[in-house]
Each structure stands twice: as C-alpha cells, then as structure tokens.
Design a protein around this motif. Structure first.
Motif, PDB file in Angstrom:
ATOM      1  N   THR A 136       0.912  -1.111  -0.202  1.00 35.42           N
ATOM      2  CA  THR A 136      -0.306  -0.135   0.138  1.00 35.42           C
ATOM      3  C   THR A 136       0.874   1.391  -0.203  1.00 35.42           C
ATOM      4  N   GLU A 137       0.188   2.572   0.103  1.00 35.92           N
ATOM      5  CA  GLU A 137       1.418   3.712  -0.010  1.00 35.92           C
ATOM      6  C   GLU A 137       1.521   3.711   1.244  1.00 35.92           C
ATOM      7  N   ARG A 138       0.818   3.523   2.254  1.00 32.23           N
ATOM      8  CA  ARG A 138       1.728   3.652   3.740  1.00 32.23           C
ATOM      9  C   ARG A 138       2.619   2.711   3.760  1.00 32.23           C
ATOM     10  N   ASP A 139       2.482   0.851   3.236  1.00 27.53           N
ATOM     11  CA  ASP A 139       3.623   0.287   3.097  1.00 27.53           C
ATOM     12  C   ASP A 139       4.798   0.741   2.445  1.00 27.53           C
ATOM     13  N   LEU A 140       4.875   1.702   1.603  1.00 25.36           N
ATOM     14  CA  LEU A 140       5.833   2.008   0.266  1.00 25.36           C
ATOM     15  C   LEU A 140       6.924   3.208   1.216  1.00 25.36           C
ATOM     16  N   THR A 141       5.888   4.120   2.006  1.00 23.01           N
ATOM     17  CA  THR A 141       6.045   5.658   2.893  1.00 23.01           C
ATOM     18  C   THR A 141       7.175   5.008   3.820  1.00 23.01           C
ATOM     19  N   ARG A 142       6.706   3.542   4.828  1.00 23.95           N
ATOM     20  CA  ARG A 142       6.555   3.338   6.082  1.00 23.95           C
ATOM     21  C   ARG A 142       8.414   2.232   5.109  1.00 23.95           C
ATOM     22  N   VAL A 143       8.594   1.902   4.147  1.00 23.78           N
ATOM     23  CA  VAL A 143       9.372   1.484   3.612  1.00 23.78           C
ATOM     24  C   VAL A 143      10.813   2.163   3.305  1.00 23.78           C
ATOM     25  N   THR A 144       9.995   2.913   2.210  1.00 23.17           N
ATOM     26  CA  THR A 144      11.214   3.652   2.139  1.00 23.17           C
ATOM     27  C   THR A 144      12.163   4.235   3.307  1.00 23.17           C
ATOM     28  N   ARG A 145      11.198   4.775   4.172  1.00 16.31           N
ATOM     29  CA  ARG A 145      11.830   5.575   5.377  1.00 16.31           C
ATOM     30  C   ARG A 145      13.158   5.117   6.348  1.00 16.31           C
ATOM     31  N   ALA A 146      12.661   3.624   6.366  1.00 15.79           N
ATOM     32  CA  ALA A 146      13.457   2.146   6.718  1.00 15.79           C
ATOM     33  C   ALA A 146      14.242   1.862   6.354  1.00 15.79           C
ATOM     34  N   TYR A 147      14.994   2.371   4.517  1.00 17.65           N
ATOM     35  CA  TYR A 147      15.621   2.243   3.857  1.00 17.65           C
ATOM     36  C   TYR A 147      16.551   3.064   4.825  1.00 17.65           C
ATOM     37  N   VAL A 148      16.235   4.687   5.599  1.00 23.37           N
ATOM     38  CA  VAL A 148      16.707   5.661   5.122  1.00 23.37           C
ATOM     39  C   VAL A 148      17.701   5.715   7.234  1.00 23.37           C
ATOM     40  N   SER A 149      16.177   5.045   7.578  1.00 22.62           N
ATOM     41  CA  SER A 149      16.807   4.502   8.927  1.00 22.62           C
ATOM     42  C   SER A 149      17.903   3.253   9.094  1.00 22.62           C
ATOM     43  N   SER A 150      17.907   2.595   8.655  1.00 19.49           N
ATOM     44  CA  SER A 150      18.821   1.391   8.074  1.00 19.49           C
ATOM     45  C   SER A 150      20.088   1.962   7.713  1.00 19.49           C
ATOM     46  N   ALA A 151      20.395   2.821   6.848  1.00 19.61           N
ATOM     47  CA  ALA A 151      21.241   3.768   6.411  1.00 19.61           C
ATOM     48  C   ALA A 151      21.985   4.634   7.203  1.00 19.61           C
ATOM     49  N   ARG A 152      21.569   4.712   8.144  1.00 23.95           N
ATOM     50  CA  ARG A 152      21.674   5.951   8.946  1.00 23.95           C
ATOM     51  C   ARG A 152      22.372   4.897  10.756  1.00 23.95           C
ATOM     52  N   THR A 153      21.583   3.867  10.467  1.00 29.14           N
ATOM     53  CA  THR A 153      22.408   3.144  11.074  1.00 29.14           C
ATOM     54  C   THR A 153      23.271   2.457  10.972  1.00 29.14           C
ATOM     55  N   LEU A 154      23.829   1.921   9.244  1.00 28.75           N
ATOM     56  CA  LEU A 154      24.694   1.120   8.577  1.00 28.75           C
ATOM     57  C   LEU A 154      26.274   2.272   8.414  1.00 28.75           C
ATOM     58  N   VAL A 155      25.889   3.295   8.577  1.00 25.04           N
ATOM     59  CA  VAL A 155      27.330   4.516   8.970  1.00 25.04           C
ATOM     60  C   VAL A 155      27.595   5.018  10.353  1.00 25.04           C
ATOM     61  N   GLN A 156      26.835   4.676  11.199  1.00 21.84           N
ATOM     62  CA  GLN A 156      27.325   5.121  12.340  1.00 21.84           C
ATOM     63  C   GLN A 156      28.285   3.793  12.828  1.00 21.84           C
ATOM     64  N   ALA A 157      27.693   2.666  11.981  1.00 18.90           N
ATOM     65  CA  ALA A 157      28.262   1.510  12.510  1.00 18.90           C
ATOM     66  C   ALA A 157      29.414   1.671  11.820  1.00 18.90           C
ATOM     67  N   GLY A 158      30.156   2.405  10.581  1.00 21.21           N
ATOM     68  CA  GLY A 158      30.980   2.167  10.079  1.00 21.21           C
ATOM     69  C   GLY A 158      31.108   1.955   9.512  1.00 21.21           C
ATOM     70  N   PHE A 159      30.332   0.971   8.343  1.00 25.15           N
ATOM     71  CA  PHE A 159      30.809   0.807   6.557  1.00 25.15           C
ATOM     72  C   PHE A 159      30.654   1.799   5.692  1.00 25.15           C
ATOM     73  N   ASP A 160      31.286   2.047   5.197  1.00 23.94           N
ATOM     74  CA  ASP A 160      32.010   2.525   3.593  1.00 23.94           C
ATOM     75  C   ASP A 160      30.828   3.008   2.346  1.00 23.94           C
ATOM     76  N   VAL A 161      29.992   1.781   2.472  1.00 28.44           N
ATOM     77  CA  VAL A 161      29.632   1.791   1.305  1.00 28.44           C
ATOM     78  C   VAL A 161      28.214   1.197   1.432  1.00 28.44           C
ATOM     79  N   LEU A 162      27.196   1.712   1.094  1.00 28.64           N
ATOM     80  CA  LEU A 162      25.158   0.923   0.920  1.00 28.64           C
ATOM     81  C   LEU A 162      24.907   0.638  -0.468  1.00 28.64           C
ATOM     82  N   GLU A 163      24.968  -0.464  -0.830  1.00 28.61           N
ATOM     83  CA  GLU A 163      24.559  -1.163  -1.434  1.00 28.61           C
ATOM     84  C   GLU A 163      22.601  -1.564  -1.878  1.00 28.61           C
ATOM     85  N   LEU A 164      21.900  -0.437  -2.513  1.00 25.80           N
ATOM     86  CA  LEU A 164      20.806  -0.523  -2.510  1.00 25.80           C
ATOM     87  C   LEU A 164      20.300  -1.926  -2.918  1.00 25.80           C
TER      88      LEU A 164
END
Length: 397
Positions: A136-164
């Motif tokens: 649903t539209e709500r799912d896709l908004t939530r999933v996009t935000r989850a990508y953003v949150s995951s990216a932030r967590t990985l950068v803070q964890a020291g990851f150099d590259v994010l492969e989408l």
C-alpha cells in the motif's frame, strides 16, 4: 589513456579503497538468531585478509517482513553494536565494508518471518505457500523511511558503502518487472511509474548520508524470465538513476531469486541438493516438472554478463561494477580495459578467499593467466541452509 590497474587504490564516491576488487554479496548463513556472530565476522575476514578492496555483507533487511527468512539481520538498534564490531574487524585488515541493504519483497518467506510478504502486486508465494499482499501507499512510505533509518545505522556502525538491492525480484525489482507489477496507480504502468520506488529510495538514502558513505545499487542486466526486467528496461532504469545523480556506482547483476536463480549463477544446477535443503512443501514442489524447471541450466563461461554489461558501459558515464563468472586475472584486466571501474566476485572467493592476493602476486609470471579454482558446480548454493553456513563443498572442513 591506459586502463587502470585492478590492484591499485581506487575511489568509490567519498571512499578510498585499496584496490578495485569487490567481494559480492552472497548470503552467509551465519546469523541463526538474526545477529552478527563471530562466524559471520570470520567469513568476511577471510576475503578481507585475502586482499579484496571491499567485502559486502548480505543480506541486511530494512524491515521484519523484508527478510528472506527469519534468520536474516534486520538493521536497527538491536543489531547496531554487532554490525559495528563487524565493520571494525574488517577495517583492521585494510579492506572496506559494504552492506547490501534491501527489502526482499516477494522473495521473503512470510511463514518463516511470521508476517506476510509484500510485493508490487498480490501473488502466491512458492516459498511460504501463502498469498503475498500488494504494498500500500503506507507500506511504501514506511519502507522508504526504513531504508533511510538502516542507512543511518550502518554509517554510524562504520560501514563505508551502502548497496541498495534493486534486482533479483526483491521488492524494488518487483515494481520494475511488468510481469509482477500489475498496478494501475502511480506505481504501475510505464517504467517512469514502476521505477518510482527505486528512485525514491536512492534519493532518500543519499539525502540522509550525504558524503559519509558511498551509495551504490545492484541492478539487473536481465531477469531471465518472461515478464521480468529485460536488458532494455535495465538500461532505461540505469539511465534514470544516473540522471538523478544520487548513486556512486551500479553493480550489474541478473536473474531472479524467485523465478530463475540459475540465470545469475550459471554452471551446474544442484537440484537434488537444493531440494534436500528446503522445507518439505518446497521439496515436494521441486520434484514436479514445474519445480524442476525452476532450476534451469546455463553453461558457464568466464565473465558471462560481459556482453550485456558492455551495452550499459556504452550508454552510461557513471562507475560500473562487472559481476558474473570472474575467476581469472586476464578477465579482471579486460574489465578494466572495457571501462568498468570495479570487478565483483562471489563463488571464486568462497572457494579461495585469498584469490586476490594470489593473482596479484602471480601477475607477470610466465605462462597462461593465473586463475581461481572454483569449478562452478554450484553445490555451495544449498549450503546456505546447512549447519555452519554457506561454504564451498570442495574445501575440506
């Protein structure tokens, strides 16, 4: 202008790597409780110590229903410390670390995960024998935000590259494939609509991390099934992603984990071993004619995606990673001469984690180009589900 040296330092977006070799994302099978383990760290330390410039952790889900199955790591506060420990260990070897970030979509086993899988459109799941629901539209908004949150967590964890992950019939790929995407809203129909989620996620992640990490995407040269992403669609998508300017590179892959996995792997199809490793319902299904057709056979040849990938190289100016059957030094050097910036390897490094250092040491010796020793039997594929995790059966325990 001479081709770059595959073993010399290189730049990927804001990241400097010691060379142009990448350990591709291949599921490790070493997270039985969805957490980083010592075994997972050792798995990535082996190719890192063996000379690769970048090792890629697979597969890191952005949401619980986005796991392929229940043992997969979901990026978040509960897994952040383990991911940081993994990144620190890899960095101590001199290698960089990437995280393959994605949502499995219809490739997710909803029964294992305990939550229904999502796809672009409603469809039956051959994995869970449940119906996959349409996002649903709500799912896709939530999933996009989850990508953003995951990216932030990985950068803070020291990851150099994010492969989408935008290939292999995972969620973003399911929107791109016209045979899977039957929607009549703004997410379906022409490619401009079907590509909306891919572009939205890439933009949102880049806006979140800026130049704190490189952001790349795995895209399809061809899904290898009727109704999947074709080479022309893949080229058009790549052009859109390049014009958006949010990505530092594309890794060129192919096949579908849902519809045609052997299109990616090539070589022998270990049908009996794969069936034996699966749940009973799937095992029985694989013994039917339809199930057996799932594991098609494609002859292996060195750099089997090269010809299709050259079309992308001719069309695009952004950095590209060549993947698919790269085992020999001359293949790696040809990729550089062709204009690819990086080479990605999977099975060859599973068979011989020290392959990069060995090829670098042997370069210039008399005789034929030194090669890896992977025999492309693909019996490593079913070991994903085995005790001890993914491994090469040809290597003594």
């Amino acid at each position: 202008m001479s081709a770059p040296d595959v073993f010399a330092p290189a730049v990927l977006g804001p990241v400097r790597l010691r060379n142009r070799t990448v350990k591709a994302a291949t599921f490790e099978g070493r997270t039985p409780h969805g957490q980083v383990t010592d075994e997972l760290i050792d798995y990535h330390l082996a190719p890192a110590r063996g000379g690769v410039g970048l090792t890629t952790v697979a597969y890191l889900a952005v949401a619980p229903e986005g796991r392929t199955h229940a043992e997969v790591i979901v990026v978040g506060p509960g897994t952040a410390s383990g991911l940081a420990r993994l990144a620190e260990a890899v960095h101590e070897t001199g290698a960089g670390i990437a995280g393959q970030v994605g949502h499995a979509g219809p490739v997710a086993n909803g029964r294992s995960n305990g939550v229904r899988a999502l796809s672009s459109s409603r469809m039956p799941s051959p994995l869970s024998l449940q119906m996959i629901r349409s996002a649903t539209e709500r799912d896709l908004t939530r999933v996009t935000r989850a990508y953003v949150s995951s990216a932030r967590t990985l950068v803070q964890a020291g990851f150099d590259v994010l492969e989408l992950h935008m290939a292999h019939s995972y969620l973003i790929s399911s929107f791109l494939a016209p045979g899977l995407n039957k929607r009549r809203d703004r997410w379906g129909g022409p490619l401009e609509n079907r590509a909306r989620l891919a572009r939205q996620v890439a933009r949102a992640v880049r806006e979140e991390v800026g130049d704190e990490a490189a952001v790349t995407a795995k895209v399809s040269l061809s899904d290898g099934f009727r109704g999947g992403v074709t080479t022309s669609v893949g080229l058009e998508l790549a052009g859109l992603l390049e014009s958006d300017g949010h990505l530092d590179a594309l890794q060129l892959s192919g096949g579908s984990s849902l519809m045609n996995p052997m299109y990616l792997f090539r070589g022998d199809a270990p049908v009996e071993e794969f069936a034996a490793a699966m749940p009973l319902a799937v095992r029985l299904g694989m013994k039917t004619p339809v199930g057996r057709s799932f594991m098609k056979t494609y002859p292996f040849e060195e750099a089997y995606f090269r010809e299709k990938a050259l079309g992308f190289r001719e069309r695009l100016t952004m950095p590209l990673m060549l993947l698919g059957g790269i085992n020999r030094l001359d293949t790696m050097e040809q990729a550089m001469a062709d204009g690819f910036e990086f080479v990605a390897m999977g099975r060859a490094l599973l068979r011989e984690p020290g392959l990069v250092d060995r090829l670098a040491a042997q370069r210039g010796s008399q005789g034929p180009s030194p090669s890896g020793v992977c025999i492309h039997c693909n019996r490593c594929m079913p070991t994903i589900y085995a005790e001890g995790g993914t491994h090469c059966p040809e290597v003594p325990a």
